[in-house]
Design a protein around this motif. Structure first.
Motif, PDB file in Angstrom:
ATOM      1  N   ASN A 165      -3.343   3.629  18.057  1.00 23.50           N
ATOM      2  CA  ASN A 165      -3.000   4.764  17.205  1.00 23.50           C
ATOM      3  C   ASN A 165      -1.544   4.695  16.740  1.00 23.50           C
ATOM      4  OD1 ASN A 165      -3.708   7.214  15.927  1.00 23.50           O
ATOM      5  ND2 ASN A 165      -2.664   8.345  17.530  1.00 23.50           N
ATOM      6  N   ASP A 166      -1.355   4.920  15.447  1.00 23.23           N
ATOM      7  CA  ASP A 166      -0.022   4.968  14.839  1.00 23.23           C
ATOM      8  C   ASP A 166       0.777   3.680  15.053  1.00 23.23           C
ATOM      9  OD1 ASP A 166      -0.597   7.543  14.009  1.00 23.23           O
ATOM     10  OD2 ASP A 166       0.413   8.480  15.697  1.00 23.23           O
ATOM     11  N   ARG A 167       0.109   2.503  15.010  1.00 29.21           N
ATOM     12  CA  ARG A 167       0.829   1.257  15.216  1.00 29.21           C
ATOM     13  C   ARG A 167       0.629   0.225  14.126  1.00 29.21           C
ATOM     14  NH1 ARG A 167       0.896  -0.770  20.982  1.00 29.21           N
ATOM     15  NH2 ARG A 167       1.642  -2.615  19.936  1.00 29.21           N
ATOM     16  N   TYR A 168      -0.307   0.401  13.213  1.00 32.14           N
ATOM     17  CA  TYR A 168      -0.626  -0.668  12.267  1.00 32.14           C
ATOM     18  C   TYR A 168       0.346  -0.725  11.091  1.00 32.14           C
ATOM     19  CZ  TYR A 168      -4.779  -1.074  15.047  1.00 32.14           C
ATOM     20  OH  TYR A 168      -5.633  -1.251  16.105  1.00 32.14           O
ATOM     21  N   ASP A 169       0.641  -1.962  10.659  1.00 39.25           N
ATOM     22  CA  ASP A 169       1.595  -2.215   9.573  1.00 39.25           C
ATOM     23  C   ASP A 169       0.964  -2.847   8.350  1.00 39.25           C
ATOM     24  OD1 ASP A 169       3.865  -1.395  11.148  1.00 39.25           O
ATOM     25  OD2 ASP A 169       3.678  -3.293  12.217  1.00 39.25           O
ATOM     26  N   TYR A 170      -0.188  -3.467   8.496  1.00 42.75           N
ATOM     27  CA  TYR A 170      -0.825  -4.124   7.349  1.00 42.75           C
ATOM     28  C   TYR A 170      -2.292  -4.398   7.643  1.00 42.75           C
ATOM     29  CZ  TYR A 170      -0.188  -8.620   9.851  1.00 42.75           C
ATOM     30  OH  TYR A 170      -0.220  -9.641  10.755  1.00 42.75           O
ATOM     31  N   LEU A 188       0.857  -1.179   0.000  1.00 42.10           N
ATOM     32  CA  LEU A 188       0.000   0.000   0.000  1.00 42.10           C
ATOM     33  C   LEU A 188       0.887   1.220   0.000  1.00 42.10           C
ATOM     34  CD1 LEU A 188      -2.773   1.286   0.304  1.00 42.10           C
ATOM     35  CD2 LEU A 188      -2.516   1.059   2.759  1.00 42.10           C
ATOM     36  N   LYS A 189       0.609   2.155  -0.871  1.00 44.38           N
ATOM     37  CA  LYS A 189       1.441   3.342  -1.012  1.00 44.38           C
ATOM     38  C   LYS A 189       0.707   4.552  -0.451  1.00 44.38           C
ATOM     39  CE  LYS A 189       3.611   0.686  -3.947  1.00 44.38           C
ATOM     40  NZ  LYS A 189       4.271  -0.437  -3.562  1.00 44.38           N
ATOM     41  N   LYS A 190       1.411   5.373   0.340  1.00 42.65           N
ATOM     42  CA  LYS A 190       0.746   6.544   0.892  1.00 42.65           C
ATOM     43  C   LYS A 190       1.704   7.550   1.459  1.00 42.65           C
ATOM     44  CE  LYS A 190      -2.523   9.030   2.262  1.00 42.65           C
ATOM     45  NZ  LYS A 190      -2.849  10.098   1.484  1.00 42.65           N
ATOM     46  N   ALA A 191       1.395   8.828   1.358  1.00 41.56           N
ATOM     47  CA  ALA A 191       2.200   9.902   1.926  1.00 41.56           C
ATOM     48  C   ALA A 191       1.436  10.566   3.050  1.00 41.56           C
ATOM     49  CB  ALA A 191       2.537  10.920   0.852  1.00 41.56           C
ATOM     50  N   GLY A 192       2.104  11.292   3.885  1.00 42.09           N
ATOM     51  CA  GLY A 192       1.408  11.938   4.988  1.00 42.09           C
ATOM     52  C   GLY A 192       1.859  13.348   5.240  1.00 42.09           C
ATOM     53  N   VAL A 193       0.946  14.261   5.159  1.00 42.91           N
ATOM     54  CA  VAL A 193       1.162  15.632   5.561  1.00 42.91           C
ATOM     55  C   VAL A 193      -0.065  15.988   6.373  1.00 42.91           C
ATOM     56  CG1 VAL A 193       1.416  18.008   4.820  1.00 42.91           C
ATOM     57  CG2 VAL A 193       2.486  16.185   3.519  1.00 42.91           C
ATOM     58  N   ALA A 194       0.111  16.268   7.623  1.00 45.60           N
ATOM     59  CA  ALA A 194      -1.036  16.507   8.485  1.00 45.60           C
ATOM     60  C   ALA A 194      -1.178  17.986   8.797  1.00 45.60           C
ATOM     61  CB  ALA A 194      -0.858  15.729   9.779  1.00 45.60           C
ATOM     62  N   TRP A 206      -6.342   7.021   7.215  1.00 47.34           N
ATOM     63  CA  TRP A 206      -5.838   8.388   7.289  1.00 47.34           C
ATOM     64  C   TRP A 206      -4.705   8.478   8.300  1.00 47.34           C
ATOM     65  CZ3 TRP A 206     -10.877   7.357   6.197  1.00 47.34           C
ATOM     66  CH2 TRP A 206     -11.483   8.077   5.166  1.00 47.34           C
ATOM     67  N   ALA A 207      -3.803   9.412   8.062  1.00 44.59           N
ATOM     68  CA  ALA A 207      -2.696   9.656   8.974  1.00 44.59           C
ATOM     69  C   ALA A 207      -3.162  10.430  10.202  1.00 44.59           C
ATOM     70  CB  ALA A 207      -1.584  10.424   8.269  1.00 44.59           C
ATOM     71  N   ASP A 208      -4.294  11.120  10.100  1.00 44.07           N
ATOM     72  CA  ASP A 208      -4.821  11.911  11.218  1.00 44.07           C
ATOM     73  C   ASP A 208      -6.153  11.336  11.677  1.00 44.07           C
ATOM     74  OD1 ASP A 208      -2.682  13.656  10.945  1.00 44.07           O
ATOM     75  OD2 ASP A 208      -3.805  15.077   9.734  1.00 44.07           O
ATOM     76  N   SER A 209      -6.509  11.633  12.901  1.00 43.60           N
ATOM     77  CA  SER A 209      -7.810  11.219  13.412  1.00 43.60           C
ATOM     78  C   SER A 209      -8.914  12.015  12.709  1.00 43.60           C
ATOM     79  CB  SER A 209      -7.876  11.442  14.920  1.00 43.60           C
ATOM     80  OG  SER A 209      -7.671  12.795  15.227  1.00 43.60           O
ATOM     81  N   LYS A 210     -10.122  11.534  12.835  1.00 40.98           N
ATOM     82  CA  LYS A 210     -11.311  12.155  12.257  1.00 40.98           C
ATOM     83  C   LYS A 210     -11.246  12.280  10.741  1.00 40.98           C
ATOM     84  CE  LYS A 210     -12.749  14.498  16.399  1.00 40.98           C
ATOM     85  NZ  LYS A 210     -13.265  15.706  16.997  1.00 40.98           N
ATOM     86  N   LYS A 235       1.389   4.860  10.991  1.00 36.87           N
ATOM     87  CA  LYS A 235       0.807   6.192  10.790  1.00 36.87           C
ATOM     88  C   LYS A 235      -0.713   6.196  10.766  1.00 36.87           C
ATOM     89  CE  LYS A 235       4.486   8.694   8.665  1.00 36.87           C
ATOM     90  NZ  LYS A 235       5.432   8.564   7.631  1.00 36.87           N
ATOM     91  N   VAL A 236      -1.366   5.062  10.825  1.00 35.04           N
ATOM     92  CA  VAL A 236      -2.824   5.015  10.706  1.00 35.04           C
ATOM     93  C   VAL A 236      -3.472   5.529  11.991  1.00 35.04           C
ATOM     94  CG1 VAL A 236      -4.823   3.520  10.387  1.00 35.04           C
ATOM     95  CG2 VAL A 236      -2.738   3.122   9.070  1.00 35.04           C
ATOM     96  N   SER A 237      -4.318   6.554  11.854  1.00 35.57           N
ATOM     97  CA  SER A 237      -4.998   7.140  13.005  1.00 35.57           C
ATOM     98  C   SER A 237      -6.519   7.068  12.912  1.00 35.57           C
ATOM     99  CB  SER A 237      -4.576   8.601  13.181  1.00 35.57           C
ATOM    100  OG  SER A 237      -3.212   8.673  13.510  1.00 35.57           O
ATOM    101  N   SER A 238      -7.066   6.896  11.702  1.00 39.54           N
ATOM    102  CA  SER A 238      -8.507   6.716  11.521  1.00 39.54           C
ATOM    103  C   SER A 238      -8.724   5.929  10.236  1.00 39.54           C
ATOM    104  CB  SER A 238      -9.241   8.067  11.479  1.00 39.54           C
ATOM    105  OG  SER A 238      -8.772   8.904  10.454  1.00 39.54           O
TER     106      SER A 238
END
Length: 161
Positions: free
Chosen positions: A151-156, A4-10, A79-83, A110-113
């Motif tokens: 929060n912020d712990r999932y890998d797959y 899974l490919k993803k970038a994060g800017v919060a 999402w990298a951020d909650s909500k 980085k997964v928060s929601s």
């Protein structure tokens, strides 16, 4: 197994109530530089706009800025951020083609929601955290959650416990 490919800017911002409605401040528009940096870190994508990258023939998408409205039916979104704010990764799958998705190094932890709108069997798809010599923390990947349990712990994401 596909990654899974993803970038994060919060963007963190407060909300205010106007006329009985909660108004969230607009997120700043993503820049070409943000997309280019992400594509350098996670190559082999196709830049669709200054906000979106496509991978694996369009089956995996990355949005630099998004909201829950960015998650269509038939897709799994994190999402990298909650909500349901900030950077988002999404992938499409069906019950017949429900497969494991390893997050790229960039997206691990980085997964928060999330919002699970894909086609996998809802009681048999989970977000998981890889831990050596310990049980993997996991969370059922169904429905919509503003905040994930770990929060912020999932890998797959994968079927079964």
């Amino acid at each position: 197994m596909k990654a899974l490919k993803k970038a994060g800017v919060a963007i963190g911002a407060g909300a205010m109530v106007v006329g009985g409605f909660t108004v969230l401040p607009a997120q700043a528009a993503p820049t070409s530089t943000q997309i280019d940096r992400y594509m350098a870190a996670v190559p082999h994508g196709e830049k669709l706009s200054n906000n979106e990258i496509s991978y694996e023939g369009g089956q995996v998408r990355v949005l630099m800025k998004s909201t829950q409205a960015s998650c269509p039916r038939g897709w799994y979104c994190v999402w990298a951020d909650s909500k349901h704010r900030g950077a988002m990764a999404k992938w499409s799958t069906t019950a017949a083609h429900c497969k494991k998705f390893n997050f790229t190094k960039y997206w691990r932890d980085k997964v928060s929601s999330y919002w699970a709108r894909g086609g996998c069997e809802s009681n048999n798809y989970f977000l998981k955290d890889k831990k050596k010599y310990q049980p993997d923390p996991y969370e059922p990947f169904k429905g919509k959650k503003d905040y994930v349990r770990y929060n912020d712990r999932y890998d797959y994401a994968a079927r079964g416990l």
